[in-house]
Structures are given as C-alpha cells and as structure tokens.
Design a protein around this motif. Structure first.
Motif, short mmCIF file in Angstrom:
data_model
loop_
_atom_site.label_atom_id
_atom_site.label_comp_id
_atom_site.label_asym_id
_atom_site.label_seq_id
_atom_site.Cartn_x
_atom_site.Cartn_y
_atom_site.Cartn_z
N SER A 264 0.83 -1.22 0.00
CA SER A 264 0.00 0.00 0.00
C SER A 264 0.86 1.26 0.00
N LYS A 265 1.96 1.23 0.73
CA LYS A 265 2.84 2.40 0.83
C LYS A 265 3.37 2.81 -0.54
N TYR A 266 3.73 1.85 -1.36
CA TYR A 266 4.43 2.17 -2.60
C TYR A 266 3.51 2.24 -3.82
N VAL A 267 2.20 2.41 -3.58
CA VAL A 267 1.29 2.73 -4.68
C VAL A 267 1.55 4.14 -5.17
N SER A 268 1.75 5.07 -4.24
CA SER A 268 1.98 6.47 -4.60
C SER A 268 3.37 6.96 -4.25
N THR A 269 4.06 6.24 -3.37
CA THR A 269 5.42 6.60 -2.98
C THR A 269 6.42 5.76 -3.76
N PRO A 270 7.44 6.36 -4.37
CA PRO A 270 8.42 5.57 -5.11
C PRO A 270 9.33 4.77 -4.18
N LEU A 271 9.58 3.53 -4.53
CA LEU A 271 10.56 2.70 -3.84
C LEU A 271 11.83 2.69 -4.68
N THR A 272 12.89 3.25 -4.15
CA THR A 272 14.15 3.37 -4.88
C THR A 272 15.12 2.30 -4.41
N VAL A 273 15.71 1.59 -5.36
CA VAL A 273 16.67 0.54 -5.06
C VAL A 273 17.97 0.82 -5.78
N ASP A 274 19.04 0.92 -5.02
CA ASP A 274 20.38 1.05 -5.60
C ASP A 274 20.91 -0.35 -5.84
N THR A 275 21.06 -0.72 -7.10
CA THR A 275 21.54 -2.08 -7.42
C THR A 275 23.01 -2.25 -7.08
N GLN A 276 23.72 -1.13 -6.84
CA GLN A 276 25.15 -1.16 -6.54
C GLN A 276 25.91 -1.92 -7.63
N ALA A 277 25.41 -1.81 -8.85
CA ALA A 277 25.99 -2.49 -10.00
C ALA A 277 25.74 -1.63 -11.23
N SER A 278 25.98 -2.20 -12.41
CA SER A 278 25.90 -1.43 -13.65
C SER A 278 24.50 -0.91 -13.94
N TRP A 279 23.47 -1.48 -13.31
CA TRP A 279 22.11 -1.02 -13.56
C TRP A 279 21.80 0.28 -12.84
N GLY A 280 22.64 0.69 -11.92
CA GLY A 280 22.43 1.94 -11.22
C GLY A 280 21.27 1.89 -10.25
N THR A 281 20.56 3.01 -10.12
CA THR A 281 19.43 3.13 -9.21
C THR A 281 18.13 3.04 -9.99
N VAL A 282 17.21 2.22 -9.51
CA VAL A 282 15.93 2.03 -10.18
C VAL A 282 14.79 2.36 -9.22
N THR A 283 13.63 2.69 -9.79
CA THR A 283 12.47 3.07 -8.99
C THR A 283 11.29 2.19 -9.33
N GLY A 284 10.56 1.76 -8.31
CA GLY A 284 9.41 0.91 -8.52
C GLY A 284 8.17 1.43 -7.80
N TYR A 285 7.00 0.98 -8.28
CA TYR A 285 5.71 1.30 -7.68
C TYR A 285 4.87 0.04 -7.61
N THR A 286 3.96 0.04 -6.66
CA THR A 286 2.98 -1.04 -6.59
C THR A 286 1.85 -0.76 -7.57
N SER A 287 1.37 -1.80 -8.22
CA SER A 287 0.24 -1.64 -9.13
C SER A 287 -1.01 -1.25 -8.35
N ASN A 288 -1.97 -0.62 -9.04
CA ASN A 288 -3.18 -0.14 -8.37
C ASN A 288 -3.98 -1.26 -7.72
N ASP A 289 -3.89 -2.47 -8.27
CA ASP A 289 -4.62 -3.59 -7.67
C ASP A 289 -3.83 -4.30 -6.58
N ARG A 290 -2.67 -3.74 -6.22
CA ARG A 290 -1.84 -4.25 -5.11
C ARG A 290 -1.31 -5.66 -5.37
N THR A 291 -1.16 -6.06 -6.62
CA THR A 291 -0.69 -7.42 -6.90
C THR A 291 0.79 -7.48 -7.26
N GLN A 292 1.34 -6.39 -7.82
CA GLN A 292 2.71 -6.41 -8.30
C GLN A 292 3.47 -5.18 -7.82
#
Length: 574
Positions: A264-292
């Motif tokens: 529920s928190k990350y439906v509207s708030t971005p979750l930022t993950v530093d991969t500490q690798a070549s992919w850099g920093t990525v941002t994720g959100y929860t889907s509106n139906d709370r499944t993904q």
C-alpha cells in the motif's frame, strides 16, 4: 549442463556438492601457479570446546584440478579426489576426519584453491559423508539438519564457508541453515593485518534457544519450533527456512499484514533501489490492484513467508526475463523484508541504518536473536544478510584478504572475543552482496583495508557515510507528480548523460557535504579554543588596563628599564 554457480546453489538446497559440467574460466595466472605447485594456504584449526574428541573436515571443489570434488585427508595435507561411484550412498574410501586433539590445542592443515569450500566440525563423534554418482563426477552427500534419517542428524556439528582463489580468501560464519557450535574466524595477511569475526561465546546456542522460546511466548508465531533438542538438551536452532521444511504451515500468515502495508505504501510513494551495479538506481511502484511491485526491468508478486526467509522461491526466484537484474533488486528487497525496514526506508539499501533493523514486531526474529548472540553482532543469518549500504557496516560475519598468510578457525567459543580498537576490519567499498553475483564476477571485486577506529580528522566518518541521505533525496516531488514522472526519471537515470555527466557531479557535491559534516566534534571544539586563546593573548598585550590606561606591555618594558638603571622614565598620558 551446470555451471559452478549452479552447483553451489544446489549445494545450499540439497546438501549435495557436485563438480560443474561447465568449468569456470582458468586464467593464465592460475595455469602458472598450478604448474609451480603454489596457491596453497595454511589453516589453523583450534579446539576451544571442552571435548577431547573433536574432528574437522574440509570439502569443496579444487579450482586447479578442473573443479573436481575435493576432501582433505586426515593428515591435513593429502588431497582426496573421490572416484565416481556406481550407486548412491557409497562410503568414502579415504579417512578425512582431522583430529583436533585436546581442548586448547591447534592443528595446522594446508589447502589448495577451493570454490564452495566448507570447514566442518563435529564434537564427540565423526561425521558421515557419502558419495552419489554424477555426470561430471561424484556428488558429495553432506550432513543435513532437515533430514531426520541422516546419520549425522543427532550429532553436534557445524561449519563455516569459504572460497580461496588467486584473487582472495573470502570466508564467513554461516547461520543461514542453523546454529549449533560457536565458530570464530581470524585472518592474517602478509602485511600482518588481522581481521576477526568473534562468533558466539560457548553458551551461544543456549542463549539463542531461550530467546526463541521467549519470542514465541510474546507473539505465538511458532519460534519455539526452531529449537531442536536431544535427550532434553539443546542440539541446534534451525533457521525459519528449515523450520518450514518440518512444518509447512509454520509462519504461513506471519508476514501478511506487513506485506499489505508495504504494498500500500508504494502505490503512490516511489521505492528506490540502488543495485550497486551497472544497472544503477531504479524506482518501482505497486500496481493499483496491489498485486505487483513493478520496476522498469520487471515485477515482483507479493512474497510468502517461505519466499522471504529462503529468498529462492516465488517472488524472489529467477524470472523468465531480466533474471540477473531482477535477482539483484530482489536481494535488496528480501534483505529489507527480513530486517523489516521497508516501511521506514524507501531508499534501499543506501539509507539503511543497523540500529533500525528488526525493530518492527513483524520481523525475522531468528536473525535478530542470532545477531545479538554474537559478540560482535556479525554472522550470516539469512541468504542476503550481506546486503549493505555503500560504506555501511558488515552484518554477514565475513573476513577476506587478497594476500592471506594464515587463517585461524576456532570452534567452541573459548577463543571468541569482541573486536578491539587495534583490530582492523577488511571492507569492500561499493561491495555487492556475495550471493547476488556470479562466482566469476565476485572474485574480481576490489579489496581495500581501512581502520574504522581512525581519527575522524583524517577523512570520512563511516557512520555519516551510512546515515546521510543520497543527493537524490534532498529534493522530493509531491507523490501525485512523482507517480507520473517516476518512469521518466528512471529513464533519465539510466541514460549516458546521467551516468557520465550528472551523476559524477552529484557525487562530487555529495562528497563535499560529507567531508564537511564528517569533521568530528572534537576537531570543531579544538579549533574554537585555539581561536579563543589567540584572541585573549592578543588583546591582553594591546588593550589598555587600569585607571591610568597603561598597557601591560608598557608596564613590562618600564619595569625592565628600571631594573637596568638606564634612567628611562614612565610616560604618563594626560
């Protein structure tokens, strides 16, 4: 066909170690070293138990012998390469039980380059290792704590893990499967630098078991089922993963409320993950139906308790596409779940602080209790316990060196001690977690030695490096705007302009801020006192004093003149 990474992963889930069918690349240096019969290491095994009947075993894959299955024989020097048997459960044809001798004694053995290495200990008995046939050579059937028919099940035994190759010796205390015998690690390199992991004291198992029972009395979640006894005495404490093997319903709904809050928190708030690798920093959100929970490279469904504790199934298992990057992100998410920090930290793992780990009532209490039972709070308690912020404090209980000289492994707790100020900790800047990269990439990681007890005037403060927010956290868009701009920002962060131009500039500004803030309180106070004393002494010599406004300097000059009898007169002001 199986690679080295595949067989090491299989070892952790099935307790059988096979040689890989696809051999790892052999560098020219390895070929030369093999021909010169070098690449060996002296390992000291110390008995600090109260038993005179303690045996050690060393197993792994011999890197310079085509990654063949390896055991060290009882003399501590002769390698044993088993033949491929014709049937399952074949006994070893060599004696590989290394007797440690009476309490307080140390024996020294020699090992070659080894991948997937383990040093096993057993008190009051020998261990039983068996062989199974395999397509690439024999498979070593190792002792198991999750199989009650295993001949070693009711014995008191434990192990530590290591990899020794031309790049480094890397070793750690493992509690991923269970807790039994206290083990400590002391590594000395060729410069004389000593790195140490204290492990548990001699009563560490009793402490863990009693605290698991106490936690169950608090929440009734079933933590007491992790305590295994034999004839009324504590035999071992299982990890939640192995507890679930015995009771599949254990912890079944334990994480449900916490997961729902996170999603529920990350439906509207971005979750930022530093991969500490070549992919850099990525941002994720929860889907509106709370499944993904969706990132640019893929999505994670809601994990189960088994997914969180084991990190190799369901949400955190390899996916059909973008497996490497998803596994990297999943490792950091899984570590945050086990430490219960996803509701208080939306930047993983950069903003993680050790003092906030396990503070939520729903958490991996096994990991919390085991860490607390270790004298220096370090030990590998779940599969991604080595996920650490850049410059952060190691939790996994590892030591490593690119130039090891002697490796001391002590069993029994009697030689365990908390790290003192004169001990140096080996750290790896920007280190990716050990289990999150392939074996070939992991051995290439840079190694640096740093004295964490250094005067803070000399440079960066490790606590500040751990706790300061990254530059990207200085400014936040409103959640409603961030929701729509998040994907575009993620694309910008992955662009060459961001990586090559903007990111170095931001890192420079961040470093300048850290450098200013890392000046210790002692330094600031000392500078203030220096300036204050300078001002006091300066004005004491120049400002007028007394009713006749005669300065101290002139009074001193006049006194000297009078003492010399040269007739100098006082000059009085009108």
């Amino acid at each position: 066909m199986t690679t080295l990474d595949d067989v090491l992963a299989l070892q952790k889930t099935s307790n059988i170690l096979y040689a890989p069918e696809i051999k790892p690349p052999v560098t020219e240096s390895l070929i030369v070293e093999s021909a010169a019969a070098t690449g060996t290491l002296s390992v000291s095994l110390c008995n600090s138990t109260q038993s005179s009947t303690v045996y050690a075993y060393i197993t792994g894959l011999a890197i310079n012998n085509n990654s063949a299955l390896f055991l060290l024989q009882s003399d501590g020097a002769t390698p044993y390469y088993p033949s491929n048997p014709s049937s399952n459960g074949t006994a070893l044809s060599a004696n590989c039980a290394i007797a440690l001798g009476a309490p307080g004694t140390t024996c020294t053995v020699t090992i070659p380059y080894i991948a997937g290495g383990r040093i096993w200990f057993c008190c009051d008995s020998t261990l039983t290792f068996l062989l199974n046939p395999g397509t690439s050579g024999p498979g070593l059937v190792e002792p198991s704590v999750s199989n009650t028919s295993d001949p070693n099940y009711l014995l008191s035994w434990d192990f530590c893990e290591f990899t020794y190759n031309s790049s480094q010796l890397y070793t750690n205390i493992s509690y991923v499967d269970f807790v039994c015998l206290p083990i400590s690690l002391t590594l000395t390199d060729t410069t004389g630098t000593v790195s140490h992991v204290s492990g548990m004291p001699s009563d560490g198992l009793a402490t863990v078991c009693s605290n698991l029972i106490a936690q169950n009395n608090t929440d009734g979640a079933g933590w007491n089922q992790l305590v295994i006894t034999n004839n009324g005495s504590n035999l071992r404490a299982l990890s939640p993963t192995n507890g679930i093997i015995f009771n599949p319903s254990l912890f079944q709904n334990y994480w449900t409320n916490y997961i729902n809050q996170v999603w529920s928190k990350y439906v509207s708030t971005p979750l930022t993950v530093d991969t500490q690798a070549s992919w850099g920093t990525v941002t994720g959100y929860t889907s509106n139906d709370r499944t993904q929970l969706t990132f640019p490279c893929g999505s994670f469904p809601q994990p189960s308790a088994a997914d969180i504790f084991g990190a190799n199934s369901g949400a955190f298992a390899p996916q059909a596409t973008n497996t490497a990057q998803l596994l990297n992100i999943g490792a950091r998410l899984d570590a945050a779940f086990n430490r219960s920090t996803l509701l208080i930290d939306s930047v993983q793992p950069d903003n993680e602080v050790v003092s906030t780990y396990y503070t939520n009532s729903i958490t991996n209490h096994y990991a919390r209790i085991v860490h607390a039972a270790n004298l220096d709070s370090r030990g590998y308690c779940f599969p991604y316990d080595d996920v650490t912020p850049n410059g952060g404090v190691d939790q996994s209980g590892f030591v490593n060196s690119g130039s090891p000289s002697n490796f001391l492994v002590t069993v029994g707790g009697g030689n365990a001690y908390a790290k003192r100020g004169d001990m140096q900790r080996v750290v790896e800047p920007n280190r990716m977690m050990k289990r999150g990269v392939s074996w070939d990439e992991d051995i290439k990681m840079p190694i640096a030695e740093e004295d964490v007890e250094r005067d803070l005037e000399k440079g960066e403060h490790p606590k500040l490096l751990n706790e300061l927010a990254s530059p990207s956290e200085d400014f936040k868009l409103p959640a409603s705007i961030e929701r729509y701009l998040g994907p575009y920002l993620a694309n910008l962060q992955s662009s060459p302009f961001y990586v090559n131009r903007l990111l170095p500039f931001m890192a420079l500004i961040h470093q300048l801020i850290i450098s200013v803030l890392s000046i210790s309180f002692r330094t600031i106070v000392s500078r203030i006192f220096i300036v204050a004393f300078f001002i006091i002494f300066y004005f004491l010599g120049l400002l007028p004093h007394g009713s006749e406004e005669v300065t101290q300097r002139r009074m001193l000059e006049t006194s000297l003149a009078a003492a010399n009898g040269n007739g100098t007169k006082f000059l009085q002001s009108n």
